[in-house]
Design an enzyme around this catalytic site. Sequence first.
Site, PDB file in Angstrom:
ATOM      1  N   ALA A  73     -11.307 -38.389  16.498  1.00  0.00           N
ATOM      2  CA  ALA A  73     -11.882 -39.627  15.972  1.00  0.00           C
ATOM      3  C   ALA A  73     -13.325 -39.451  15.522  1.00  0.00           C
ATOM      4  O   ALA A  73     -13.772 -40.117  14.590  1.00  0.00           O
ATOM      5  CB  ALA A  73     -11.799 -40.726  17.026  1.00  0.00           C
ATOM      6  N   SER A 199      -7.303 -41.637  17.749  1.00  0.00           N
ATOM      7  CA  SER A 199      -7.311 -40.329  18.405  1.00  0.00           C
ATOM      8  C   SER A 199      -6.109 -40.179  19.321  1.00  0.00           C
ATOM      9  O   SER A 199      -5.742 -41.113  20.034  1.00  0.00           O
ATOM     10  CB  SER A 199      -8.604 -40.171  19.213  1.00  0.00           C
ATOM     11  OG  SER A 199      -8.653 -38.915  19.846  1.00  0.00           O
ATOM     12  N   ALA A 200      -5.515 -38.978  19.328  1.00  0.00           N
ATOM     13  CA  ALA A 200      -4.304 -38.743  20.118  1.00  0.00           C
ATOM     14  C   ALA A 200      -4.570 -38.723  21.617  1.00  0.00           C
ATOM     15  O   ALA A 200      -3.766 -39.220  22.406  1.00  0.00           O
ATOM     16  CB  ALA A 200      -3.656 -37.426  19.695  1.00  0.00           C
ATOM     17  N   THR A 240      -6.396 -25.753   7.574  1.00  0.00           N
ATOM     18  CA  THR A 240      -5.026 -25.591   8.051  1.00  0.00           C
ATOM     19  C   THR A 240      -4.701 -26.646   9.095  1.00  0.00           C
ATOM     20  O   THR A 240      -5.461 -26.849  10.045  1.00  0.00           O
ATOM     21  CB  THR A 240      -4.837 -24.189   8.666  1.00  0.00           C
ATOM     22  OG1 THR A 240      -5.142 -23.209   7.680  1.00  0.00           O
ATOM     23  CG2 THR A 240      -3.410 -23.994   9.162  1.00  0.00           C
ATOM     24  N   CYS A 326     -18.713 -39.063  26.176  1.00  0.00           N
ATOM     25  CA  CYS A 326     -19.582 -38.316  25.262  1.00  0.00           C
ATOM     26  C   CYS A 326     -21.041 -38.395  25.671  1.00  0.00           C
ATOM     27  O   CYS A 326     -21.850 -37.574  25.249  1.00  0.00           O
ATOM     28  CB  CYS A 326     -19.421 -38.845  23.837  1.00  0.00           C
ATOM     29  SG  CYS A 326     -17.728 -38.804  23.256  1.00  0.00           S
TER      30      CYS A 326
END
Length: 380
Positions: A73, A199-200, A240, A326
């Site tokens: 994110a 975000s996962a 990638t 964070c």
Amino acid sequence: MKYPIYLDYNATTPCTEEVMESMLPFFSNHFGNAASKSHPFGWVAENAVEEAREKIAQLIGAKSKEIIFTSGATEALNLAIKGTFEAFLPGKQHFITCQSEHKAVLDCFEEIEKRGGEVTYLPVDEMGKISIDQLVKAILPTTKAICLMWANNETGIIHPVEEIAKLCEDRNLILITDAVQAAGKIPVSTQGIHLMAISAHKLYGPKGIGALYVRHNHELPKPLAQIHGGGHEKGMRSGTLNVPGIVGFGKAAELRMEEMNEEANRLQKLRNQLQEGLLKISDTQLNGSQDNRLPHVCNIAFSGVEGEELLKRVNQKVAVSSGSACTSISPKPSHVLKAMGLDPDLGRASIRFSLGRKTSEDEILQTVDWVEKVVKELRG
């Protein structure tokens, strides 16, 4: 190692067994590069990516072609904010955000100010809420975008996104939203939104994979790429693709669609039980509004104790945080609580409790007992 009770699900969540199982083949048998268009290894990887893209789009009410994969994110927000700023260059630009946004947003706007952009940081009241009237008054002829999070990561407060989206539609402004804490926890929609970061690892998927929803078929400009080199993801994010991560993200989104509502009801009951127990401790208070917030989060302030020692002691048996993962390494009080007008010492002595899939009633009861014991000992 014997881990403590985990009540820091807003920082990150564990991958579910189903998510891990879905990813494993793409580390080994199906290891192809999704950009390899000339052979079956690439075709299988590409198909898996597109299936995942569709599942993630369904979670937020988008079209699959509107999902751009990123490393998380933070990158998605950098692409959204800086990319929008660059899309409008040259010319005077003004943006509106909020003092209680995540640092990933605030730091991006700080960078935009260095580049000549103008930014208004809306205040929040003592409940953590913004004023729509103040938002309207902040709009200037040069305003290009409004950036407000869907739900706050520290207090769980939910902004009136639908009302803000309508305002942006009426004024022809871009609406950027950080929906990291909301997506997969509560129903979200892209209606009226131009850019949404998700975000996962906040919804039981893997770390290192996120996405930016980019609205298609609209006259306002799309953000310009911040990473170049190959033109992947419709030219918006080269590199990638992390195929195993994307597959896991897709599976996590699919599972959240199935269990989100039922799980939210369960967690809200446990959260309320936790909150009621903690607020029975003398000289404690809830930070933020009781209404319109995420069902699994509460933020409690404990008067009469030193914040760093409180957190250190509580974490011996219950894994919690004082705010965003964070910024948790900083001894400074949370910028979110500071924006809400909380005294710095009380801000440092505040703890965010965030519940998740593995949280049980027994863990809630143990947590209340332990925190009460710690607080009483620290108060002497």
